[in-house]
Design a protein around this motif. Structure first.
Motif, mmCIF file in Angstrom:
data_model
loop_
_atom_site.group_PDB
_atom_site.id
_atom_site.type_symbol
_atom_site.label_atom_id
_atom_site.label_comp_id
_atom_site.label_asym_id
_atom_site.label_seq_id
_atom_site.Cartn_x
_atom_site.Cartn_y
_atom_site.Cartn_z
ATOM 1 N N VAL A 159 0.905 -1.135 -0.047
ATOM 2 C CA VAL A 159 -0.105 -0.116 -0.077
ATOM 3 C C VAL A 159 0.734 1.321 -0.016
ATOM 4 O O VAL A 159 1.964 1.255 0.789
ATOM 5 C CB VAL A 159 -0.932 0.004 1.107
ATOM 6 N N VAL A 161 1.288 5.163 1.064
ATOM 7 C CA VAL A 161 0.919 6.047 2.133
ATOM 8 C C VAL A 161 1.484 7.303 1.684
ATOM 9 O O VAL A 161 2.573 7.610 1.459
ATOM 10 C CB VAL A 161 1.411 5.616 3.302
ATOM 11 N N LEU A 175 -6.562 5.491 5.294
ATOM 12 C CA LEU A 175 -6.437 4.771 3.872
ATOM 13 C C LEU A 175 -7.791 4.283 3.667
ATOM 14 O O LEU A 175 -8.198 3.182 4.076
ATOM 15 C CB LEU A 175 -5.397 3.956 3.721
ATOM 16 N N GLN A 178 -9.100 0.092 3.041
ATOM 17 C CA GLN A 178 -7.508 -0.709 2.970
ATOM 18 C C GLN A 178 -7.743 -1.671 4.311
ATOM 19 O O GLN A 178 -6.425 -2.225 4.740
ATOM 20 C CB GLN A 178 -6.453 0.248 2.871
ATOM 21 N N ASP A 188 -11.023 0.531 7.035
ATOM 22 C CA ASP A 188 -10.186 1.640 6.588
ATOM 23 C C ASP A 188 -8.639 1.062 7.326
ATOM 24 O O ASP A 188 -8.775 0.641 8.512
ATOM 25 C CB ASP A 188 -10.288 3.056 7.027
#
Length: 297
Positions: A159, A161, A175, A178, A188
Motif C-alpha cells: 500500500v 501512504v 486509507l 484498506q 479503513d
C-alpha cells in the motif's frame, strides 16, 4: 486500548483459550451498554474488554502480543521500504463493526451472548470490516517536503501512504477501504505518523535549531559557508568577527507547525583544525605575548 489485555479480562498470561472466552462472556454480559444505559464508565470498560478479547481470542495476535511484536492495540512498528526493517500493519480493535478478526469472535454466538438486551449486540455485524491501525516512522525531511511511502501489511498487501506536506507527529493518515474486509464494505487503514529524532536539528515548534561549525578564518574575516537544510545545502554569510554562540537565522527553512513554516537557526561553533596548524600556533603565541586579550563575559 493501550492497557494490559490480560488484566482487562481478569485472566493470567497462562490462561487457556477457553478460560479467556469464558471471562469475556461474563464481562460482556455485565457491561453491555443495553444493560447499563447512560453509564459511560461501563460503556468504556465494555469497549476495553471487547478489544482485549479481540486480541487474546485470536491465537495469532495473542502470540504476537506475548512476543512483544504488537502492542495492546494490535499495532506493529515498521519503517516501510527504504527505512530498513520491514513490518506489517496488524488489525487492532477500533469499534464494534469489525468482521476481520480471526479466531476471536467467530466462535462465539453474539446473538446468544447478548440475548435479552434490547440492542441484541448493537454495533456488531454492521457489514463494514474492521479498521486496522499501524504506526509508520518517518523522517523530518519527509514530513517537511511531503512524500509517498510504500508499506507492506501482514497479509502481504503493498500500500502507498501519502505523507502530507507539513504533517505533524502523531497525525493519522486514513486509507479508505484498506482495512479488514466486511460483508458490505472493507474497513479503513489508520496509519499514525511518528517523526523520528533528527541527528542534526533540534525542533522548537516550527523552528529548527542546529550547531554550525565554522573555521577561524571565516569567523575572523567573515565569508560564505554551506549550511545543511532539510531541502539541501544553502550558502550563508558569516559576519566578520563572529564568536561561538552567535545565532544566524535562515528564514523559511525550518519545520511546519500550525500550518506555517518556521526558520532554521544556526548557532556558530568556531572550530580549530583537528591537526595543529603551525602557522596558526605561531600567530597565537605572538598574539598572547604582544597583544594580551581576556574575553569579557
Amino acid at each position: 486500548m493501550a492497557g494490559d489485555p490480560y488484566k482487562e479480562l481478569g485472566v493470567s498470561k497462562g490462561a487457556s483459550a477457553d478460560e479467556i472466552k469464558k471471562a469475556f462472556r461474563k464481562l460482556a454480559k455485565e457491561l453491555h451498554p443495553d444493560k447499563n444505559p447512560g453509564d459511560k464508565a461501563a460503556e468504556e470498560r465494555f469497549k476495553r474488554v471487547t478489544a482485549a478479547f479481540d486480541l487474546l481470542g485470536d491465537a495469532e495476535k495473542r502470540a504476537k502480543y506475548d512476543r512483544g511484536e504488537i502492542d495492546a492495540d494490535g499495532r506493529e512498528q515498521f519503517r516501510g521500504f527504504g527505512g530498513g526493517a520491514r513490518g506489517g500493519a496488524s488489525g487492532g480493535f477500533s469499534g464494534f463493526g469489525g468482521s476481520g478478526n480471526r479466531g476471536g469472535f467467530e466462535d462465539i454466538d453474539l446473538a446468544d451472548l447478548f440475548a435479552g438486551f434490547g440492542g441484541a449486540g448493537r454495533g456488531f455485524g454492521s457489514g463494514k470490516g474492521q479498521d486496522i491501525r499501524a504506526t509508520l516512522e518517518v523522517s523530518l525531511e519527509e514530513v517537511i517536503a511531503g512524500t509517498t511511502r510504500r508499506i507492506q501489511f501482514s497479509d502481504g498487501r503493498m500500500v502507498d501512504v501519502a505523507i502530507p506536506k507539513g504533517a505533524s507527529d502523531g497525525q493519522v493518515v486514513r486509507l479508505k477501504g484498506q482495512g479488514a474486509p466486511g460483508r458490505t464494505q472493507s474497513g479503513d487503514a489508520l496509519i499514525e505518523l511518528r517523526i523520528l529524532p533528527h541527528p542534526l536539528y533540534r525542533r522548537d515548534g516550527a523552528d529548527l535549531h542546529m550547531d554550525l561549525p565554522v573555521s577561524v578564518p571565516d569567523a575572523v574575516l567573515g565569508g560564505k559557508v554551506p549550511v545543511p537544510t532539510p531541502e539541501g545545502k544553502v550558502m550563508m554569510s558569516i559576519p566578520k568577527g563572529s564568536n561561538s554562540g552567535k545565532v544566524l537565522r535562515l528564514k523559511g527553512r525550518g519545520a511546519y507547525a500550525d500550518g506555517r513554516r518556521g526558520d532554521l537557526l544556526a548557532k556558530l561553533m568556531v572550530t580549530l583544525p583537528e591537526e595543529q596548524d603551525e602557522l596558526l600556533a605561531r600567530f597565537a603565541e605572538d598574539w598572547r605575548k604582544n597583544r594580551p586579550y581576556t574575553p569579557t563575559k
